[in-house]
Design a protein around this motif. Sequence first.
Motif, PDB file in Angstrom:
ATOM      1  N   SER A 300       0.830  -1.202   0.000  1.00 52.11           N
ATOM      2  CA  SER A 300       0.000   0.000   0.000  1.00 52.11           C
ATOM      3  C   SER A 300       0.866   1.255   0.000  1.00 52.11           C
ATOM      4  O   SER A 300       1.634   1.504   0.934  1.00 52.11           O
ATOM      5  N   LEU A 301       0.728   2.073  -1.073  1.00 52.74           N
ATOM      6  CA  LEU A 301       1.560   3.255  -1.260  1.00 52.74           C
ATOM      7  C   LEU A 301       0.752   4.542  -1.133  1.00 52.74           C
ATOM      8  O   LEU A 301      -0.451   4.564  -1.380  1.00 52.74           O
ATOM      9  N   THR A 302       1.441   5.624  -0.771  1.00 48.73           N
ATOM     10  CA  THR A 302       0.796   6.929  -0.713  1.00 48.73           C
ATOM     11  C   THR A 302       0.600   7.520  -2.104  1.00 48.73           C
ATOM     12  O   THR A 302      -0.220   8.414  -2.292  1.00 48.73           O
ATOM     13  N   ARG A 303       1.375   7.037  -3.074  1.00 46.76           N
ATOM     14  CA  ARG A 303       1.261   7.481  -4.464  1.00 46.76           C
ATOM     15  C   ARG A 303       1.239   6.250  -5.371  1.00 46.76           C
ATOM     16  O   ARG A 303       1.732   5.188  -4.977  1.00 46.76           O
ATOM     17  N   PRO A 304       0.719   6.382  -6.574  1.00 43.39           N
ATOM     18  CA  PRO A 304       0.608   5.203  -7.445  1.00 43.39           C
ATOM     19  C   PRO A 304       1.969   4.627  -7.828  1.00 43.39           C
ATOM     20  O   PRO A 304       2.992   5.311  -7.819  1.00 43.39           O
ATOM     21  N   TYR A 305       1.936   3.341  -8.165  1.00 39.71           N
ATOM     22  CA  TYR A 305       3.121   2.712  -8.729  1.00 39.71           C
ATOM     23  C   TYR A 305       3.465   3.391 -10.056  1.00 39.71           C
ATOM     24  O   TYR A 305       2.583   3.731 -10.839  1.00 39.71           O
ATOM     25  N   ARG A 306       4.746   3.573 -10.309  1.00 38.19           N
ATOM     26  CA  ARG A 306       5.179   4.211 -11.539  1.00 38.19           C
ATOM     27  C   ARG A 306       4.747   3.372 -12.747  1.00 38.19           C
ATOM     28  O   ARG A 306       4.976   2.174 -12.801  1.00 38.19           O
ATOM     29  N   GLY A 307       4.114   4.053 -13.700  1.00 32.43           N
ATOM     30  CA  GLY A 307       3.619   3.366 -14.887  1.00 32.43           C
ATOM     31  C   GLY A 307       2.268   2.715 -14.697  1.00 32.43           C
ATOM     32  O   GLY A 307       1.718   2.134 -15.640  1.00 32.43           O
ATOM     33  N   HIS A 308       1.718   2.798 -13.477  1.00 28.68           N
ATOM     34  CA  HIS A 308       0.408   2.195 -13.177  1.00 28.68           C
ATOM     35  C   HIS A 308      -0.409   3.217 -12.387  1.00 28.68           C
ATOM     36  O   HIS A 308      -0.592   3.073 -11.170  1.00 28.68           O
ATOM     37  N   PRO A 309      -0.897   4.241 -13.054  1.00 29.10           N
ATOM     38  CA  PRO A 309      -1.517   5.381 -12.353  1.00 29.10           C
ATOM     39  C   PRO A 309      -2.724   5.023 -11.499  1.00 29.10           C
ATOM     40  O   PRO A 309      -3.049   5.753 -10.568  1.00 29.10           O
ATOM     41  N   GLY A 310      -3.386   3.917 -11.778  1.00 28.15           N
ATOM     42  CA  GLY A 310      -4.561   3.582 -10.993  1.00 28.15           C
ATOM     43  C   GLY A 310      -4.289   2.657  -9.831  1.00 28.15           C
ATOM     44  O   GLY A 310      -5.218   2.275  -9.114  1.00 28.15           O
ATOM     45  N   GLN A 311      -3.027   2.283  -9.604  1.00 23.69           N
ATOM     46  CA  GLN A 311      -2.724   1.283  -8.582  1.00 23.69           C
ATOM     47  C   GLN A 311      -1.887   1.868  -7.453  1.00 23.69           C
ATOM     48  O   GLN A 311      -0.792   2.389  -7.679  1.00 23.69           O
ATOM     49  N   ARG A 312      -2.422   1.754  -6.237  1.00 16.77           N
ATOM     50  CA  ARG A 312      -1.673   2.140  -5.039  1.00 16.77           C
ATOM     51  C   ARG A 312      -1.526   0.964  -4.085  1.00 16.77           C
ATOM     52  O   ARG A 312      -1.138   1.149  -2.926  1.00 16.77           O
ATOM     53  N   GLY A 313      -1.830  -0.237  -4.571  1.00 18.13           N
ATOM     54  CA  GLY A 313      -1.683  -1.413  -3.735  1.00 18.13           C
ATOM     55  C   GLY A 313      -2.953  -1.757  -2.990  1.00 18.13           C
ATOM     56  O   GLY A 313      -4.040  -1.258  -3.293  1.00 18.13           O
ATOM     57  N   MET A 314      -2.802  -2.630  -1.986  1.00 18.02           N
ATOM     58  CA  MET A 314      -3.941  -3.152  -1.234  1.00 18.02           C
ATOM     59  C   MET A 314      -3.785  -2.841   0.246  1.00 18.02           C
ATOM     60  O   MET A 314      -2.705  -3.022   0.813  1.00 18.02           O
ATOM     61  N   SER A 315      -4.850  -2.366   0.855  1.00 18.17           N
ATOM     62  CA  SER A 315      -4.898  -2.225   2.308  1.00 18.17           C
ATOM     63  C   SER A 315      -5.784  -3.347   2.839  1.00 18.17           C
ATOM     64  O   SER A 315      -6.972  -3.413   2.517  1.00 18.17           O
ATOM     65  N   MET A 316      -5.190  -4.232   3.627  1.00 22.39           N
ATOM     66  CA  MET A 316      -5.905  -5.415   4.088  1.00 22.39           C
ATOM     67  C   MET A 316      -6.976  -5.090   5.129  1.00 22.39           C
ATOM     68  O   MET A 316      -7.933  -5.839   5.301  1.00 22.39           O
ATOM     69  N   ILE A 317      -6.803  -3.964   5.824  1.00 25.21           N
ATOM     70  CA  ILE A 317      -7.735  -3.613   6.894  1.00 25.21           C
ATOM     71  C   ILE A 317      -7.877  -2.094   6.929  1.00 25.21           C
ATOM     72  O   ILE A 317      -6.871  -1.370   6.927  1.00 25.21           O
ATOM     73  N   PRO A 318      -9.097  -1.567   6.938  1.00 23.25           N
ATOM     74  CA  PRO A 318      -9.274  -0.111   6.985  1.00 23.25           C
ATOM     75  C   PRO A 318      -8.630   0.490   8.230  1.00 23.25           C
ATOM     76  O   PRO A 318      -8.637  -0.124   9.305  1.00 23.25           O
ATOM     77  N   VAL A 319      -8.085   1.674   8.093  1.00 21.00           N
ATOM     78  CA  VAL A 319      -7.304   2.239   9.178  1.00 21.00           C
ATOM     79  C   VAL A 319      -8.156   2.487  10.420  1.00 21.00           C
ATOM     80  O   VAL A 319      -7.666   2.316  11.558  1.00 21.00           O
TER      81      VAL A 319
END
Length: 550
Positions: A300-319
Amino acid sequence: MTYAEWIFSGGAVHTMDPVRPLAEAVAVAGGRIVAVGPDALDWRGPGTEVVDLAGRALFPGFQDAHVHPLTAGLQLLSCDLSTTHSLKDYVGLIVDFAHRHPQHEWITGAGWYGDVFDGGFPNRDLLDELVADRPVFLMSHDAHSAWVNTEALRRAGITAETADPEGGRIVRDGAGRASGMLLESAADLVSSLIPAPADAHLRSALLCAQDTLHSFGITSWQDAAVGQALGTPDPFEHYLALEADGLLTAAVTGALWWQIDEGLGQIQSLLDRRTRAAGRFRTTAVKIMLDGVCENFTASLTRPYRGHPGQRGMSMIPVDELRRVASVLDEKGFDLHLHAVGDQAVRDALTALDLPSRPDWQPRHQIAHLDLIDRLDIERFARLGAIANIQPLWARQDPVLVETKLPYLDEMHQQLHFAFKTFDRAGIPLAMGSDWPVSSPNPLWGAHTAVNRTAPRTDPHAADTRSQSAPLLPGEAIALHTALMAYTRGSARANRQDAERGSVGLGRAADLVVLDTDPYAVEAADLGEIKVDLTLAGGKPVYRREATES
């Protein structure tokens, strides 16, 4: 007079005690250290084994703050791909294992690295060529992806129409069909069909792992997944059984696995387990997964993965839920062990650990992995007093990092990548873990990489010139003493074992390791060459290196 069973003298005794960092000799009797210094020689008797260190060095037993022994042991007893790093070798090992085990209904194993495959992802077609008549399930070295063949997909009922499960992804090829790679919880669709190993096999796996860890001088560890987790059977009862039979020679802290879908309803069962495990095996921590790994875009990233603007990873549990869970577990006296790889997951972890203090409670809350962190979170990390549970062997420019991770991280993310020195400079406590079988549990390899930010020479997963000579962010290297303290006192504190272990001192448990060379007396580039000659756990030898071993 009671005589010592062991006396160590004639070389460097590194106590890892800041008050008295060096000593001339150590005596051991009844599983305890009975003398430190010149008077240790007075304990010699007719049955004392006197070890002349003679240029070698004595340390307190190393501790691993994040390891998966049952998973590792099962891997050692299955189709183990972790000893090599090439597709050609993987093919040979798979074919050989299947040939030698015709009675196995399933071919299972682990340890593959994605960078050996075109595009970083394996596919089922190759496995079908190697084993077509039986299902194959091979977990990746980091335990976040599975490689399966067509027969395994068929048995699981996975087709092009199968939806991705919650918390996982079925990788698909250009035609939309399942490619044979399953990410995170998607692997459970297949692994849940594999017949459970017999208890005797699980026991053998744990003992095999214990022997391996002792061979690296490790006398204590924190099992980071005690429960039904990560496709591996629950080790809880097996630890208790080994202890009851006198076969658990290590001191083990179990981090009880948090089942996210069960929520706070599982608290009582965790408390019951903690009550039952109160000896050499203790379950004083709870492990919560917050995200995945960068290599498959699930961290889970604060900014998207480079080259994948719609992906910031997965958060398994809401904060918000994580904060509620952390508050309850803290109130119940559990140490929190939070898996957080991406900087957003780390930020969520810090939010959850911002808990009110209590005069009767000294928590050992820790965040594990910490591949990335935002600079804005460093000060809060230090203020909260949380432990940075780091895996030092990952901090080098090996093929996995360079080919399957760095291309997807932006420049700001790359600047605080395995930021060990930044943590240390901020006063954040450090503990060392291997995440074995994800990477080797060898503490000297870990120390080598923490100090040099390059790979040790004999690591098969980083044999290229870049891995061994081009440091990853050399400004994040830490001093040798800092690394060794993290492998002893720091990890003992993270494992809640510092009252008896982690340093050499009068009355403390005689968990000790003799190294063939003093790490403080060699060039930093040679740290990875140091070997363990002898390991004691509770004053008893649990590993001796034979003279014929290289």
